[in-house]
Structures are given as structure tokens and as C-alpha cells.
Design a protein around this motif. Structure first.
Motif, PDB file in Angstrom:
ATOM      1  N   VAL A   1       0.820  -1.213   0.000  1.00  0.00           N
ATOM      2  CA  VAL A   1       0.000   0.000   0.000  1.00  0.00           C
ATOM      3  C   VAL A   1       0.851   1.258   0.000  1.00  0.00           C
ATOM      4  O   VAL A   1       0.505   2.269  -0.641  1.00  0.00           O
ATOM      5  CB  VAL A   1      -0.965   0.002   1.217  1.00  0.00           C
ATOM      6  CG1 VAL A   1      -0.202  -0.033   2.532  1.00  0.00           C
ATOM      7  CG2 VAL A   1      -1.885   1.221   1.173  1.00  0.00           C
ATOM      8  N   PHE A   2       2.003   1.226   0.667  1.00  0.00           N
ATOM      9  CA  PHE A   2       2.855   2.421   0.751  1.00  0.00           C
ATOM     10  C   PHE A   2       3.482   2.752  -0.612  1.00  0.00           C
ATOM     11  O   PHE A   2       3.559   3.915  -0.996  1.00  0.00           O
ATOM     12  CB  PHE A   2       3.928   2.222   1.812  1.00  0.00           C
ATOM     13  CG  PHE A   2       3.360   1.926   3.169  1.00  0.00           C
ATOM     14  CD1 PHE A   2       2.674   2.893   3.873  1.00  0.00           C
ATOM     15  CD2 PHE A   2       3.485   0.658   3.734  1.00  0.00           C
ATOM     16  CE1 PHE A   2       2.130   2.623   5.131  1.00  0.00           C
ATOM     17  CE2 PHE A   2       2.949   0.370   4.979  1.00  0.00           C
ATOM     18  CZ  PHE A   2       2.260   1.355   5.675  1.00  0.00           C
ATOM     19  N   GLY A   3       3.908   1.714  -1.324  1.00  0.00           N
ATOM     20  CA  GLY A   3       4.433   1.933  -2.667  1.00  0.00           C
ATOM     21  C   GLY A   3       3.363   2.442  -3.612  1.00  0.00           C
ATOM     22  O   GLY A   3       3.625   3.299  -4.476  1.00  0.00           O
ATOM     23  N   THR A   4       2.140   1.936  -3.451  1.00  0.00           N
ATOM     24  CA  THR A   4       1.027   2.380  -4.290  1.00  0.00           C
ATOM     25  C   THR A   4       0.728   3.857  -4.069  1.00  0.00           C
ATOM     26  O   THR A   4       0.510   4.617  -5.021  1.00  0.00           O
ATOM     27  CB  THR A   4      -0.230   1.546  -3.992  1.00  0.00           C
ATOM     28  OG1 THR A   4       0.031   0.175  -4.305  1.00  0.00           O
ATOM     29  CG2 THR A   4      -1.418   2.030  -4.804  1.00  0.00           C
ATOM     30  N   LEU A   5       0.722   4.286  -2.809  1.00  0.00           N
ATOM     31  CA  LEU A   5       0.441   5.683  -2.506  1.00  0.00           C
ATOM     32  C   LEU A   5       1.556   6.603  -3.012  1.00  0.00           C
ATOM     33  O   LEU A   5       1.290   7.703  -3.512  1.00  0.00           O
ATOM     34  CB  LEU A   5       0.247   5.855  -0.997  1.00  0.00           C
ATOM     35  CG  LEU A   5      -1.030   5.213  -0.441  1.00  0.00           C
ATOM     36  CD1 LEU A   5      -1.028   5.245   1.088  1.00  0.00           C
ATOM     37  CD2 LEU A   5      -2.272   5.912  -0.982  1.00  0.00           C
ATOM     38  N   LYS A   6       2.791   6.157  -2.892  1.00  0.00           N
ATOM     39  CA  LYS A   6       3.889   6.962  -3.443  1.00  0.00           C
ATOM     40  C   LYS A   6       3.746   7.093  -4.956  1.00  0.00           C
ATOM     41  O   LYS A   6       3.942   8.181  -5.518  1.00  0.00           O
ATOM     42  CB  LYS A   6       5.243   6.320  -3.099  1.00  0.00           C
ATOM     43  CG  LYS A   6       6.426   7.107  -3.653  1.00  0.00           C
ATOM     44  CD  LYS A   6       7.754   6.467  -3.289  1.00  0.00           C
ATOM     45  CE  LYS A   6       8.923   7.261  -3.864  1.00  0.00           C
ATOM     46  NZ  LYS A   6      10.235   6.658  -3.505  1.00  0.00           N
ATOM     47  N   SER A   7       3.392   6.001  -5.622  1.00  0.00           N
ATOM     48  CA  SER A   7       3.210   6.036  -7.079  1.00  0.00           C
ATOM     49  C   SER A   7       2.097   6.990  -7.474  1.00  0.00           C
ATOM     50  O   SER A   7       2.191   7.684  -8.490  1.00  0.00           O
ATOM     51  CB  SER A   7       2.906   4.634  -7.609  1.00  0.00           C
ATOM     52  OG  SER A   7       4.014   3.774  -7.420  1.00  0.00           O
ATOM     53  N   ARG A   8       1.022   7.048  -6.677  1.00  0.00           N
ATOM     54  CA  ARG A   8      -0.067   7.980  -6.943  1.00  0.00           C
ATOM     55  C   ARG A   8       0.412   9.419  -6.862  1.00  0.00           C
ATOM     56  O   ARG A   8       0.042  10.272  -7.678  1.00  0.00           O
ATOM     57  CB  ARG A   8      -1.216   7.753  -5.960  1.00  0.00           C
ATOM     58  CG  ARG A   8      -2.205   6.691  -6.389  1.00  0.00           C
ATOM     59  CD  ARG A   8      -3.281   6.490  -5.346  1.00  0.00           C
ATOM     60  NE  ARG A   8      -3.888   7.734  -4.902  1.00  0.00           N
ATOM     61  CZ  ARG A   8      -4.697   7.818  -3.848  1.00  0.00           C
ATOM     62  NH1 ARG A   8      -4.971   6.737  -3.125  1.00  0.00           N
ATOM     63  NH2 ARG A   8      -5.232   8.973  -3.514  1.00  0.00           N
ATOM     64  N   ALA A   9       1.248   9.700  -5.869  1.00  0.00           N
ATOM     65  CA  ALA A   9       1.780  11.055  -5.713  1.00  0.00           C
ATOM     66  C   ALA A   9       2.670  11.427  -6.898  1.00  0.00           C
ATOM     67  O   ALA A   9       2.554  12.523  -7.460  1.00  0.00           O
ATOM     68  CB  ALA A   9       2.561  11.165  -4.410  1.00  0.00           C
ATOM     69  N   VAL A  10       3.540  10.515  -7.293  1.00  0.00           N
ATOM     70  CA  VAL A  10       4.436  10.761  -8.427  1.00  0.00           C
ATOM     71  C   VAL A  10       3.627  10.978  -9.700  1.00  0.00           C
ATOM     72  O   VAL A  10       3.918  11.878 -10.499  1.00  0.00           O
ATOM     73  CB  VAL A  10       5.428   9.595  -8.593  1.00  0.00           C
ATOM     74  CG1 VAL A  10       6.204   9.720  -9.901  1.00  0.00           C
ATOM     75  CG2 VAL A  10       6.401   9.545  -7.412  1.00  0.00           C
ATOM     76  N   SER A  11       2.608  10.148  -9.904  1.00  0.00           N
ATOM     77  CA  SER A  11       1.764  10.269 -11.095  1.00  0.00           C
ATOM     78  C   SER A  11       1.071  11.630 -11.140  1.00  0.00           C
ATOM     79  O   SER A  11       1.014  12.277 -12.193  1.00  0.00           O
ATOM     80  CB  SER A  11       0.723   9.143 -11.110  1.00  0.00           C
ATOM     81  OG  SER A  11      -0.125   9.251 -12.232  1.00  0.00           O
ATOM     82  N   MET A  12       0.545  12.087 -10.009  1.00  0.00           N
ATOM     83  CA  MET A  12      -0.115  13.388  -9.975  1.00  0.00           C
ATOM     84  C   MET A  12       0.873  14.513 -10.296  1.00  0.00           C
ATOM     85  O   MET A  12       0.578  15.418 -11.078  1.00  0.00           O
ATOM     86  CB  MET A  12      -0.728  13.634  -8.598  1.00  0.00           C
ATOM     87  CG  MET A  12      -1.463  14.973  -8.503  1.00  0.00           C
ATOM     88  SD  MET A  12      -1.915  15.435  -6.816  1.00  0.00           S
ATOM     89  CE  MET A  12      -0.306  15.806  -6.124  1.00  0.00           C
ATOM     90  N   LEU A  13       2.069  14.446  -9.713  1.00  0.00           N
ATOM     91  CA  LEU A  13       3.069  15.482  -9.953  1.00  0.00           C
ATOM     92  C   LEU A  13       3.542  15.476 -11.406  1.00  0.00           C
ATOM     93  O   LEU A  13       3.790  16.540 -11.986  1.00  0.00           O
ATOM     94  CB  LEU A  13       4.242  15.300  -9.001  1.00  0.00           C
ATOM     95  CG  LEU A  13       3.903  15.504  -7.517  1.00  0.00           C
ATOM     96  CD1 LEU A  13       5.071  15.075  -6.631  1.00  0.00           C
ATOM     97  CD2 LEU A  13       3.520  16.953  -7.235  1.00  0.00           C
ATOM     98  N   ASP A  14       3.646  14.295 -11.996  1.00  0.00           N
ATOM     99  CA  ASP A  14       4.023  14.204 -13.405  1.00  0.00           C
ATOM    100  C   ASP A  14       2.940  14.771 -14.317  1.00  0.00           C
ATOM    101  O   ASP A  14       3.236  15.312 -15.387  1.00  0.00           O
ATOM    102  CB  ASP A  14       4.303  12.749 -13.792  1.00  0.00           C
ATOM    103  CG  ASP A  14       5.683  12.285 -13.374  1.00  0.00           C
ATOM    104  OD1 ASP A  14       6.562  13.144 -13.131  1.00  0.00           O
ATOM    105  OD2 ASP A  14       5.905  11.058 -13.283  1.00  0.00           O
ATOM    106  N   ARG A  15       1.665  14.638 -13.916  1.00  0.00           N
ATOM    107  CA  ARG A  15       0.573  15.160 -14.733  1.00  0.00           C
ATOM    108  C   ARG A  15       0.549  16.689 -14.728  1.00  0.00           C
ATOM    109  O   ARG A  15       0.138  17.311 -15.705  1.00  0.00           O
ATOM    110  CB  ARG A  15      -0.785  14.656 -14.214  1.00  0.00           C
ATOM    111  CG  ARG A  15      -1.074  13.203 -14.489  1.00  0.00           C
ATOM    112  CD  ARG A  15      -2.565  12.900 -14.309  1.00  0.00           C
ATOM    113  NE  ARG A  15      -3.108  13.372 -13.047  1.00  0.00           N
ATOM    114  CZ  ARG A  15      -3.118  12.679 -11.926  1.00  0.00           C
ATOM    115  NH1 ARG A  15      -2.588  11.444 -11.899  1.00  0.00           N
ATOM    116  NH2 ARG A  15      -3.648  13.166 -10.821  1.00  0.00           N
ATOM    117  N   ILE A  16       0.986  17.292 -13.625  1.00  0.00           N
ATOM    118  CA  ILE A  16       0.850  18.735 -13.465  1.00  0.00           C
ATOM    119  C   ILE A  16       2.155  19.480 -13.688  1.00  0.00           C
ATOM    120  O   ILE A  16       2.181  20.552 -14.300  1.00  0.00           O
ATOM    121  CB  ILE A  16       0.297  19.056 -12.064  1.00  0.00           C
ATOM    122  CG1 ILE A  16      -1.130  18.496 -11.930  1.00  0.00           C
ATOM    123  CG2 ILE A  16       0.320  20.556 -11.777  1.00  0.00           C
ATOM    124  CD1 ILE A  16      -1.719  18.617 -10.541  1.00  0.00           C
TER     125      ILE A  16
END
Length: 325
Positions: free
Chosen positions: A60-75
Motif C-alpha cells: 500500500v505504501f508503494g502504491t500511494l507513493k506512485s499515486r503522488a508521483v503520477s499526480m506530480l508528473d501530470r501537473i
């Protein structure tokens, strides 16, 4: 064609560093872990590591980090080991990271509460290796301090004393980095949703809208970003409607994605728009048609369904490469 970002771009961005720590739940294997077993010398082979809890309990921790990275890459765009975030989207990013951190903290608390149980289950599920695992178990406080989710935002000033620090080079390359990231997103979209397809759903437009949003927020990075935003906007307007995307509309989107996949071609076409070529005529060139040959979907008054475009073969059109391939 050279891409160069001026230092004035710093006035429009905030630098963000994502600071996430995830406990690996691994310990290095040592010769004593194997008792009297005959092991090769260190100069020949080195020992690996051992897991002291089930990796799925940490997933779950890796998944949440990936979500953060994905959001930052989108913006944002990669910058100084983190991201350059447009100032006018800082609140959006902060809210997104706050929400992810809340989930991270909740998952951490649940993991800490169950820590002893998780370790016991791992030992039980690996019979014969109890001593190997139990001999490497760390305290719950140790684990607590190695699970963390934070970030830092900071402004970067245009100060002359930093001219030789590499900052100028970092800023100058922002345009190149942005176009490279757009190309990567376009390639992933092509492989996932468009390659070999004769029709796609409206969901396939999502990555193109993401590209448009990212470019629109970073128009100050490079002069040719704004015309590319216009090009994508014009393309999306031509495929508005409901129902599957096929025929000339699909050909248009495929041509746009082909253009977006090449940073050099993207910059070249942005320059052409600056010099006077319209986004509409450029899109016409992608499908080899006039604007009238690529109408919007029209809702039927009888059932609200879209009118289907004739198959590509029936149109007799061919995709003009425009130097893309």
C-alpha cells in the motif's frame, strides 16, 4: 530545433521535493544465517537479503507513493531532482498530496498496530526458517520511523551569485524536459489505447486531455508550448461528442498522437503555428482532408446517439506523414 527556457520562468514556478520513505523489510544475509554450510568466498559471490515480513503488507505504501508521483508528473515537469509546479496550481497539488498523506498515515498506523501479528504470520508461513527471520526482526519503533510521507515546496530566486551553480542549465533544459515528458505520455497512450485499433472509446482521449492540461499550465516554459496547446485544443474540439471514435476522427487523433510522440517534430510544428500556419490547417494535413471532412459528432434528436462516420476505407483518405514518419 533548439529549445531554451529563460530564467524568468522561475517567476512562475514553485519547486517541489517529494520526500517519501518506505521500510524495505529486508536485512542483509550473513554467513551465520547458513550455519556450517560451505559458501563461496566474498570475492567470488556476495550474499543477498532476506525478507522479514510479507511484501504484500507493505504494498500500500508503494502504491500511494506512485499515486503522488503520477499526480506530480501530470501537473509539473521534472526539475532539480523533484518537480517544477506552476504557481497557479500549487493549491491543487497541495490538496492532492494532503489527501495521499492522510491515506499513508492511516495505512502506517494500521501496519504498526498489526506489526507483531504480521511478523508472526510471516514466520509461520515459512517453516524451517523461523530462526533466520526472528533473528533479524526489528522493533516497532524502528519501523515507525522508517515509514514517512512528506514534501517540501520552495521558490527558486533568479540570483546572480548562483549563475555558476548549474541552476541556469537546469532552467534552460525545462523546455526539453517538458517536450520529452509529453512524448513519453503520448507513446504510452498510443501503445495502451490506439495501436492496431480501428475504433476506440471516449476514455482513450483521457491521456490527450492530460497532455493538454499539463502544457496549458506550463506555457511560460517555452514559446512553442502555447501553439501546441492550441493544436491539441482544436483536435479535441473536432472529436467532441459521444460514442466510439472511428473513421476520420480516429485518424485525426492518431495523427495528433504521432506528432506528440516526437519532441523535435512537436517543437517544429509549434514554430510553424507561431509563424502563421493555423492549428486547423495543420490538423487537416494530418488526415489529408479539408475541415469540412472532419465534422463534429451530432446528437440525433430521436435517440441522442452520434452519427457514425464512414469507415476510413470508404473515405479514401490517407494519413499525410507531415515528416512524422
Amino acid at each position: 530545433m533548439k529549445v531554451y527556457t529563460d530564467m524568468t520562468a522561475l517567476d512562475n514556478i514553485v519547486a517541489l521535493n517529494l520526500d517519501v520513505h518506505i521500510w524495505s523489510a529486508r536485512k542483509k544475509l550473513t554467513p551465520t544465517d547458513f550455519g556450517s554450510a560451505d559458501l563461496p568466498p566474498e570475492q567470488l559471490a556476495s550474499l543477498g537479503s532476506k525478507r522479514i515480513c510479507d511484501p504484500k503488507d507493505l504494498r500500500v505504501f508503494g502504491t500511494l507513493k506512485s499515486r503522488a508521483v503520477s499526480m506530480l508528473d501530470r501537473i509539473g515537469v521534472r526539475f532539480l531532482g523533484g518537480w517544477a509546479i506552476p504557481i497557479d496550481r500549487v493549491d491543487e497539488v497541495k490538496d492532492g498530496l494532503d489527501a495521499i498523506k492522510t491515506e499513508f498515515v492511516k495505512a502506517k498506523d494500521e501496519f504498526i498496530v498489526r506489526y507483531d501479528e504480521i511478523i508472526h504470520e510471516w514466520i509461520t508461513n515459512n517453516p524451517g526458517w523461523e530462526s533466520l527471520i526472528s533473528g533479524s526482526v526489528v522493533s516497532v519503533d524502528y519501523v515507525r520511523h522508517r515509514l514517512d510521507f512528506n514534501w517540501q515546496m520552495f521558490a527558486v530566486a533568479q540570483t546572480a551569485q548562483f549563475q555558476g551553480s548549474g541552476l541556469v542549465e537546469e532552467v534552460a533544459s525545462l523546455g526539453d524536459t517538458l517536450f520529452d515528458e509529453i512524448a513519453k505520455t503520448a507513446k504510452e497512450a498510443w501503445q495502451k489505447s490506439y495501436a492496431g485499433k480501428t475504433e476506440v472509446s471516449r476514455k482513450a482521449l483521457s491521456p490527450i486531455r492530460t497532455i493538454h492540461s499539463k502544457l496549458a499550465g506550463l506555457v511560460f516554459v517555452e514559446p512553442r508550448v502555447a501553439p501546441i496547446v492550441e493544436l491539441v485544443e482544436t483536435a479535441l474540439a473536432r472529436v467532441k461528442g459521444r460514442g466510439p471514435i472511428l473513421g476520420i476522427q480516429l485518424l485525426l487523433v492518431q495523427g495528433l498522437l504521432s506528432l506528440l510522440q516526437s519532441p523535435d517534430v512537436l517543437v517544429e510544428h509549434g514554430q510553424k503555428i507561431i509563424e502563421g500556419q493555423s492549428a486547423g490547417s495543420m490538423l487537416d494535413g494530418l488526415v489529408g482532408t479539408s475541415t469540412d471532412a472532419c465534422p463534429d459528432f451530432i446528437e440525433s434528436e430521436s435517440n441522442g446517439e452520434d452519427e457514425e462516420m464512414p469507415p476510413i476505407e470508404a473515405q479514401g483518405q490517407q494519413l499525410d506523414s507531415l515528416g512524422l514518419w
